[in-house]
Design an enzyme around this catalytic site. Structure first.
Site, PDB file in Angstrom:
ATOM      1  N   GLU A  51       0.838  -1.309   0.108  1.00  0.00           N
ATOM      2  CA  GLU A  51      -0.238  -0.202  -0.037  1.00  0.00           C
ATOM      3  C   GLU A  51       0.882   1.266  -0.108  1.00  0.00           C
ATOM      4  O   GLU A  51       0.407   2.311  -0.605  1.00  0.00           O
ATOM      5  CB  GLU A  51      -0.916   0.072   1.362  1.00  0.00           C
ATOM      6  CG  GLU A  51      -1.913   0.832   1.251  1.00  0.00           C
ATOM      7  CD  GLU A  51      -3.025   0.758   2.188  1.00  0.00           C
ATOM      8  OE1 GLU A  51      -3.790  -0.461   2.399  1.00  0.00           O
ATOM      9  OE2 GLU A  51      -3.165   1.645   3.046  1.00  0.00           O
ATOM     10  N   ASP A  52       1.994   1.144   0.486  1.00  0.00           N
ATOM     11  CA  ASP A  52       2.766   2.588   1.117  1.00  0.00           C
ATOM     12  C   ASP A  52       4.082   2.567   0.455  1.00  0.00           C
ATOM     13  O   ASP A  52       4.913   3.775   0.595  1.00  0.00           O
ATOM     14  CB  ASP A  52       2.667   2.798   2.410  1.00  0.00           C
ATOM     15  CG  ASP A  52       1.402   2.767   3.099  1.00  0.00           C
ATOM     16  OD1 ASP A  52       0.369   3.520   2.408  1.00  0.00           O
ATOM     17  OD2 ASP A  52       1.328   2.752   4.125  1.00  0.00           O
TER      18      ASP A  52
END
Ligand code: NDP
Ligand code: ZN
Length: 176
Positions: free
Chosen positions: A65-66
């Site tokens: 996600e990051d």
């Protein structure tokens, strides 16, 4: 060689490298890796979770996600089960923030047990951070809004681990 220990240490080292330039949103800008390490510790110490693949997935839970990490990269290095749990707890960043938050609520009850455990630990860790070292610009109303949303997500996770659910409730009660 203890392969469980090797898996967990490799996941910690991989996540530390991937998140190395990132910080949390608190006033001190805590190194990002402290957050995945918190999840792993909550699962092992408070949840009694001893499945190394779940602990490894917790350490890796924000990498796709990051950071630039891909699901294929996780599968090649950590296996399909760990990569699958991470995929289950990864938001689709092409959607709006509001849609992502709504989908977390709608999908929580349908996740695998491993993904439910990681999600529970994530919400516990974030509520504890909001109490002890919140995002620098959050007022009480914003904190309360987060708790109410997290509570709706956790409603779909209940039954997975009563000790973690009680830890979530205590963390929420400390804020609102
Ligand atoms: P988020 O609600 O997404 O921020 C919380 C997330 O930040 C956590 O889930 C956690 O995610 C991460 N995080 C990093 N550091 C900390 C920390 N110290 N404590 C707790 N969490 C931390 O906020 P956004 O700013 O991205 O906004 C998203 C939504 O918030 C919007 O859709 C909007 O609806 C709402 N909003 C509300 C406002 C208000 O005043 N009420 C104002 C602006 C937005 P992870 O574990 O994945 O890192
Ligand atoms: Zn997280």
């Amino acid at each position: 060689m203890n392969s469980d220990l090797v898996l967990v240490l490799d996941a910690a080292a991989f996540a530390a490298d991937k998140h190395r330039r990132q910080r949390r949103k608190d006033a001190e800008a805590t190194p990002y890796i402290n957050h995945p390490l918190s999840l792993a510790t909550i699962l092992a110490r408070e949840g009694g979770v001893d499945d190394a693949r779940v602990i490894a997935a917790a350490l890796l839970h924000d990498t796709v996600e990051d950071t630039e990490t891909t699901p294929d990269e996780l599968e090649a290095r950590f296996g399909a089960e760990v990569a699958g749990i991470v995929a289950e707890v990864t938001d689709d960043k092409s959607l709006s923030k509001a849609e992502r938050k709504q989908l977390q609520v709608a999908r929580a009850a349908h996740k695998s047990t491993g993904a439910k455990l990681v999600k529970l630990a994530d919400k516990i860790a974030n509520l504890r951070d909001i109490a002890a070292s919140p995002p620098a610009d959050w007022d009480q109303a914003r904190k309360a809004e987060y708790v109410h949303w997290a509570d709706k997500v956790v409603a779909g996770l209940r039954g997975a681990n009563p000790a973690l659910e009680a830890a979530f409730d205590a963390a929420a009660a400390a804020i609102v």
